[in-house]
Design an enzyme around this catalytic site. Structure first.
Site, PDB file in Angstrom:
ATOM      1  N   ASP A  29       0.852  -1.189   0.000  1.00 14.89           N
ATOM      2  CA  ASP A  29       0.000   0.000   0.000  1.00 14.89           C
ATOM      3  C   ASP A  29       0.892   1.245   0.000  1.00 14.89           C
ATOM      4  O   ASP A  29       1.916   1.292   0.692  1.00 14.89           O
ATOM      5  CB  ASP A  29      -0.922   0.000   1.218  1.00 14.89           C
ATOM      6  CG  ASP A  29      -2.060   0.999   1.064  1.00 14.89           C
ATOM      7  OD1 ASP A  29      -3.213   0.554   0.909  1.00 14.89           O
ATOM      8  OD2 ASP A  29      -1.801   2.220   1.093  1.00 14.89           O
ATOM      9  N   ILE A  30       0.494   2.249  -0.778  1.00 14.11           N
ATOM     10  CA  ILE A  30       1.311   3.451  -0.913  1.00 14.11           C
ATOM     11  C   ILE A  30       1.278   4.326   0.351  1.00 14.11           C
ATOM     12  O   ILE A  30       2.191   5.112   0.588  1.00 14.11           O
ATOM     13  CB  ILE A  30       0.853   4.253  -2.165  1.00 14.11           C
ATOM     14  CG1 ILE A  30       1.974   5.112  -2.701  1.00 14.11           C
ATOM     15  CG2 ILE A  30      -0.371   5.107  -1.892  1.00 14.11           C
ATOM     16  CD1 ILE A  30       1.711   5.686  -4.093  1.00 14.11           C
ATOM     17  N   ASN A  86     -13.185  -2.921   2.060  1.00 14.28           N
ATOM     18  CA  ASN A  86     -14.118  -1.819   2.234  1.00 14.28           C
ATOM     19  C   ASN A  86     -15.053  -1.751   1.035  1.00 14.28           C
ATOM     20  O   ASN A  86     -14.606  -1.916  -0.102  1.00 14.28           O
ATOM     21  CB  ASN A  86     -13.355  -0.495   2.361  1.00 14.28           C
ATOM     22  CG  ASN A  86     -12.440  -0.473   3.573  1.00 14.28           C
ATOM     23  OD1 ASN A  86     -12.730  -1.105   4.587  1.00 14.28           O
ATOM     24  ND2 ASN A  86     -11.331   0.235   3.468  1.00 14.28           N
ATOM     25  N   GLY A  92     -15.795   3.078   3.489  1.00 12.48           N
ATOM     26  CA  GLY A  92     -14.453   3.649   3.414  1.00 12.48           C
ATOM     27  C   GLY A  92     -13.703   3.310   2.144  1.00 12.48           C
ATOM     28  O   GLY A  92     -12.483   3.471   2.079  1.00 12.48           O
ATOM     29  N   GLN A  93     -14.423   2.854   1.101  1.00  8.02           N
ATOM     30  CA  GLN A  93     -13.744   2.509  -0.158  1.00  8.02           C
ATOM     31  C   GLN A  93     -13.401   3.786  -0.924  1.00  8.02           C
ATOM     32  O   GLN A  93     -14.254   4.663  -1.094  1.00  8.02           O
ATOM     33  CB  GLN A  93     -14.648   1.608  -1.022  1.00  8.02           C
ATOM     34  CG  GLN A  93     -13.953   1.100  -2.280  1.00  8.02           C
ATOM     35  CD  GLN A  93     -14.781   0.065  -3.037  1.00  8.02           C
ATOM     36  OE1 GLN A  93     -15.938  -0.205  -2.716  1.00  8.02           O
ATOM     37  NE2 GLN A  93     -14.180  -0.508  -4.072  1.00  8.02           N
ATOM     38  N   HIS A  99     -10.271  -4.787  -3.457  1.00 10.78           N
ATOM     39  CA  HIS A  99      -8.953  -5.092  -2.913  1.00 10.78           C
ATOM     40  C   HIS A  99      -9.076  -5.547  -1.477  1.00 10.78           C
ATOM     41  O   HIS A  99      -9.915  -5.066  -0.730  1.00 10.78           O
ATOM     42  CB  HIS A  99      -8.020  -3.876  -3.008  1.00 10.78           C
ATOM     43  CG  HIS A  99      -8.640  -2.596  -2.541  1.00 10.78           C
ATOM     44  ND1 HIS A  99      -9.472  -1.857  -3.344  1.00 10.78           N
ATOM     45  CD2 HIS A  99      -8.551  -1.938  -1.369  1.00 10.78           C
ATOM     46  CE1 HIS A  99      -9.869  -0.784  -2.685  1.00 10.78           C
ATOM     47  NE2 HIS A  99      -9.345  -0.807  -1.478  1.00 10.78           N
ATOM     48  N   HIS A 101      -7.230  -5.524   1.998  1.00 10.27           N
ATOM     49  CA  HIS A 101      -6.152  -4.938   2.785  1.00 10.27           C
ATOM     50  C   HIS A 101      -5.618  -5.997   3.750  1.00 10.27           C
ATOM     51  O   HIS A 101      -6.409  -6.720   4.369  1.00 10.27           O
ATOM     52  CB  HIS A 101      -6.673  -3.803   3.682  1.00 10.27           C
ATOM     53  CG  HIS A 101      -7.124  -2.578   2.975  1.00 10.27           C
ATOM     54  ND1 HIS A 101      -6.329  -1.471   2.834  1.00 10.27           N
ATOM     55  CD2 HIS A 101      -8.310  -2.260   2.385  1.00 10.27           C
ATOM     56  CE1 HIS A 101      -7.001  -0.512   2.204  1.00 10.27           C
ATOM     57  NE2 HIS A 101      -8.207  -0.965   1.919  1.00 10.27           N
TER      58      HIS A 101
HETATM   59  P1  5GP Z   1      -9.739   1.792   0.132  1.00 11.90           P
HETATM   60  O1  5GP Z   1      -9.783   3.122   0.829  1.00 11.90           O
HETATM   61  O2  5GP Z   1     -10.402   1.879  -1.239  1.00 11.90           O
HETATM   62  O3  5GP Z   1     -10.244   0.647   0.929  1.00 11.90           O
HETATM   63  O4  5GP Z   1      -8.204   1.487  -0.074  1.00 11.90           O
HETATM   64  C1  5GP Z   1      -7.460   2.003  -1.131  1.00 11.90           C
HETATM   65  C2  5GP Z   1      -6.019   1.832  -0.752  1.00 11.90           C
HETATM   66  O5  5GP Z   1      -5.236   2.017  -1.903  1.00 11.90           O
HETATM   67  C3  5GP Z   1      -5.530   2.851   0.298  1.00 11.90           C
HETATM   68  O6  5GP Z   1      -5.005   2.156   1.419  1.00 11.90           O
HETATM   69  C4  5GP Z   1      -4.481   3.647  -0.454  1.00 11.90           C
HETATM   70  O7  5GP Z   1      -3.387   4.032   0.361  1.00 11.90           O
HETATM   71  C5  5GP Z   1      -4.061   2.694  -1.550  1.00 11.90           C
HETATM   72  N1  5GP Z   1      -3.603   3.366  -2.753  1.00 11.90           N
HETATM   73  C6  5GP Z   1      -4.178   4.434  -3.362  1.00 11.90           C
HETATM   74  N2  5GP Z   1      -3.491   4.770  -4.466  1.00 11.90           N
HETATM   75  C7  5GP Z   1      -2.455   3.897  -4.557  1.00 11.90           C
HETATM   76  C8  5GP Z   1      -1.377   3.746  -5.492  1.00 11.90           C
HETATM   77  O8  5GP Z   1      -1.231   4.477  -6.468  1.00 11.90           O
HETATM   78  N3  5GP Z   1      -0.498   2.741  -5.259  1.00 11.90           N
HETATM   79  C9  5GP Z   1      -0.622   1.914  -4.186  1.00 11.90           C
HETATM   80  N4  5GP Z   1       0.300   0.960  -4.052  1.00 11.90           N
HETATM   81  N5  5GP Z   1      -1.613   2.013  -3.285  1.00 11.90           N
HETATM   82  C10 5GP Z   1      -2.529   3.003  -3.471  1.00 11.90           C
END
Ligand code: 5GP
Ligand code: ZN
Length: 113
Positions: A29-30, A86, A92-93, A99, A101
């Protein structure tokens, strides 16, 4: 379609890839929310958990298996870790390509916020 994770799958944006096969890819995760925080996704675009059909079972079933393998490699299996998916805004998506986590390396709290 303008999907961040589809671009990542195609190699159009960089990522630290931990695992991949024909169906799934896992990467760091970034913006890690724990000492270990990686994501496991299907390579095929599926926007949300609400869009899953029975046909997706084989591929989606691989996500926790890959998650657990990587968790073991990273040495967080015995201590334990959190797996989260999420769905939509209240869940929280923020990226609309499903994906899983995987967070570890610190104690998690319950209930999640
Ligand atoms: P969500 O909030 O949709 O459940 O999770 C999305 C996740 O993707 C977040 O934890 C966010 O840090 C990660 N993320 C967003 N953009 C990027 C990216 O460009 N590269 C990577 N590796 N992770 C990302
Ligand atoms: Zn996508």
């Amino acid at each position: 379609m303008d999907c961040l994770f589809c671009k990542l799958v195609k190699g159009e944006i960089p990522a630290t890839i931990l695992y991949q096969d024909d169906d799934v890819i896992a990467f760091e995760d970034i913006m890690p929310q724990a000492p270990t925080h990686f994501l496991v996704i299907p390579k095929r675009h599926i926007s949300t958990l609400n869009d899953l059909t029975d046909d997706d079972s084989p591929i989606v079933g691989k996500l926790p298996i890959v998650a657990a393998k990587i968790a073991k490699e990273k040495g967080i299996s015995d201590a334990g870790y959190r797996v989260t998916m999420n769905c939509n805004e209240m869940g929280g998506q923020t990226v609309y390509h499903i994906h899983m986590h995987v967070l570890g390396g610190r104690a998690m709290t319950w209930p999640p916020g």
